[in-house]
Structure formats: structure tokens, C-alpha cells
Design an enzyme around this catalytic site. Structure first.
Site, short mmCIF file in Angstrom:
data_model
loop_
_atom_site.label_atom_id
_atom_site.label_comp_id
_atom_site.label_asym_id
_atom_site.label_seq_id
_atom_site.Cartn_x
_atom_site.Cartn_y
_atom_site.Cartn_z
N GLY A 1 -12.36 38.30 -5.66
CA GLY A 1 -13.06 37.41 -6.14
C GLY A 1 -13.96 36.27 -5.00
CG ASN B 1 -18.10 36.98 -6.98
OD1 ASN B 1 -16.89 37.04 -7.11
ND2 ASN B 1 -18.73 36.84 -8.23
CB THR B 2 -17.92 32.72 -8.02
OG1 THR B 2 -18.08 31.45 -8.85
CG2 THR B 2 -16.35 33.20 -8.78
N GLY B 3 -16.54 30.08 -6.89
CA GLY B 3 -15.69 29.25 -6.63
C GLY B 3 -14.48 29.12 -5.38
N GLY C 1 -13.05 31.41 -4.14
CA GLY C 1 -12.83 32.56 -3.22
C GLY C 1 -14.17 32.55 -2.64
CB SER D 1 -2.09 28.03 -10.57
OG SER D 1 -2.15 26.78 -11.85
CE1 TYR E 1 -3.98 30.89 -14.27
CE2 TYR E 1 -3.00 28.94 -14.51
CZ TYR E 1 -3.65 29.64 -13.95
OH TYR E 1 -4.35 29.29 -12.71
#
Length: 300
Positions: free
Chosen positions: A22, A24-26, A28, A146, A172
Site C-alpha cells: 500500500g 502508493n497513498t496515505g 504507506g 490500529s 475491522y
């Protein structure tokens, strides 16, 4: 020097190889960007290769892209084979990618989406890449959990795929609790090898698109409170970066933001829920995860 652990305290990462799921965004993206800026060879393991390439183009350093769909065990096996071929030595495996509060969905392998993406896919990827990590002194497996692991969280062995009923938050919570239990059990199994360690992290409340599936009733309050509760992705990535690079890190630790609510702030060692430390449940989850993924770790 301030006790605050900042980006400037990331050690030189030259000659190290880091796989970031992951990336590519946020969070990550920020994790990968900072590792590459410090000299690491970074691989963005992402579902959308084109988005990965665009993200890599925004980074400075040696950054490559690898296709990886954590919802498909076939894709995980294919990605692991590619990574083993291109990187015989791996220093850092950062299990960062995740989904949150998604509507009920089932993957191609028949698993509930959040459990499959957040836990089973990373479990399988780690097992398939561990032979590349074990010979490398100082190598680490960092898995992002989380604070949601405390919310309605339990491992529902009688209904892991939520076939009887479904709660976005509880599913979650189960997946993020599984991340921690996997880390703690992995560290116990790694302890005799003396090279690789497993560490868990959480980003607090960070301003990313991960929460796009938050129930509508919560979106407005969260938007109003965002300036007080959230922090920038660059800050949210620091617990992971510290777990991955700080020479003082010990296997089995859990890093998160340093304020008293663990929502914001510079990273420090934090404590997870009492349930997450239950060794019988950790071992049972490990066995079930091996059965579901068909991946057996090269550890006794």
C-alpha cells in the site's frame, strides 16, 4: 537533542531493501517516501500498478513497483515469487496496506474483505518472503494495526467471515486485533533465530482516505473535529518508520503516537489491549491462518 522522534532521526538506509504494501497513498506513501529519501531501495507493493508508478515518480531515490492484491492469495503468491526473484535479500517488510469499515464483501477466495486484506494477505506474504529476511541481520517485519483493535474486537473463530451477521466496526476490530496477535506470535517464533524481529505499530488518527467508508452518521462529527483529532500522514507514518529503523527497537514492541489518547504526537512504545496478549488465541489464530492461506512459515 529533543526526545521527539522525527523524520530527521531515521538512520541512513543505504544498502537496505524495503517492501511497503500500500505504498502508493496515505501512510504507506509517506513511509516509502522517507525510506527512499534515506537511501533505501523501496518496492511499492500495490494493487493498482499505474497509481503505484505515479506515486514512485513523486519520490526521490530508488523506488520500484510490484503488483500485489492482498484480497487474492494467487496474487500474493505471484507477488512473493517476483519479489524473491528480484530481491534475494530483504531488510524490511512493512505490512501497511489495509481497508476500514467496508460494506460486507467476500474476496475471490471466499474470505470477508477486511480480515482477508488486513490480516490473511499479509500473513501469507510474510510467510512467503521470510526466507529472504531470516539471513539478514537487523531485518524486520513491521505490521500496522490500529486503535480500532480495541473496539468490539475479538477473534470470532466460529464465524471469521461474518456469515451470520456483519458489523463493519467489529470486523475491522477483529482484523486489527489479528495484526497484533500475528506480530506477537511471529516474534515468539523468530526469537531463536537472532536476526529478524517483528514489531507492530499504529498511526493514531491520521488524515488519510482510509476512513472513506466511515458510516454516514459519523462523517460530519469527524469532519468538524478533524483539526483537533487528526494529524498529517507524515506524522502518522512516524510510528512505522521508528519501528522499521530505530536501532533501539526490540521485537514484540508496539509503537504509536505519544499523546495520552494515542491519537497524535511523536512515536513511542505503547500497550495494546489485554486480549491481544492472549497466547492461546495467538497460537490458534496462527494455525487457522496457515490452514486458510495454505502458507506454512519456515520456522519451528
Amino acid at each position: 537533542m529533543s526526545d521527539d522522534w522525527t523524520e530527521q532521526r531515521i538512520p541512513d538506509q543505504r544498502d537496505r531493501v524495503a517492501i511497503v504494501t500500500g505504498g502508493n497513498t496515505g501512510l504507506g506513501f509517506e513511509t516509502a517516501r522517507m525510506l527512499a529519501a534515506r537511501g533505501a531501495t523501496v518496492v511499492l507493493a500495490v494493487r493498482d500498478v499505474e497509481k503505484g508508478r505515479r506515486a514512485a515518480a513523486r519520490m526521490t531515490g530508488d523506488v520500484a513497483v510490484q503488483a500485489l492484491d492482498l484480497t487474492s492469495l494467487e496474487s500474493v503468491r505471484s507477488a512473493a515469487a517476483d519479489l524473491r526473484a528480484s530481491h534475494p535479500r530483504i531488510d524490511l517488510l512493512i505490512n501497511n496496506a489495509g481497508v476500514m469499515y467496508t460494506p460486507k464483501q467476500t474476496t475471490v477466495d471466499g474470505f470477508e474483505l477486511q480480515f482477508a486484506t488486513n490480516h490473511l494477505g499479509h500473513f501469507a506474504l510474510t510467510g512467503l518472503l521470510l526466507d529472504q529476511l531470516l539471513p539478514v541481520p537487523g531485518s524486520r517485519v513491521v505490521t500496522v494495526s490500529s486503535t480500532g483493535h480495541r473496539i468490539r474486537a475479538a477473534i470470532h473463530f466460529d464465524d471469521l467471515n461474518w456469515e451470520r451477521s456483519y458489523s463493519r466496526a467489529a470486523a475491522y476490530g477483529q482484523a486489527k486485533l489479528a495484526n497484533l496477535m500475528f506480530t506477537y506470535e511471529l516474534q515468539r517464533r523468530l526469537a531463536g533465530h537472532g536476526t529478524t524481529v517483528a514489531v507492530a505499530t499504529h498511526p493514531g488518527v491520521s488524515n488519510t482516505d482510509l476512513a472513506r467508508n466511515t458510516p454516514a452518521a459519523l462523517r460530519l462529527p469527524l469532519t468538524v473535529l478533524a483539526p483537533l483529532l487528526t494529524q498529517r500522514p507524515e506524522m502518522g507514518a512516524l510510528p512505522t518508520l521508528r519501528a522499521a529503523t530505530d536501532p533501539a527497537v526490540i521485537g514484540g514492541q508496539y509503537y504509536g503516537p505519544g499523546d495520552r489518547r494515542e491519537t497524535r504526537g511523536y512515536p513511542k512504545v505503547v500497550t495494546s489491549s489485554p486480549d491481544s496478549y492472549d497466547q492461546d488465541t495467538q497460537q490458534r489464530l496462527w494455525t487457522v491462518s496457515e490452514e486458510l492461506t495454505g502458507v506454512t512459515f519456515p520456522l519451528r
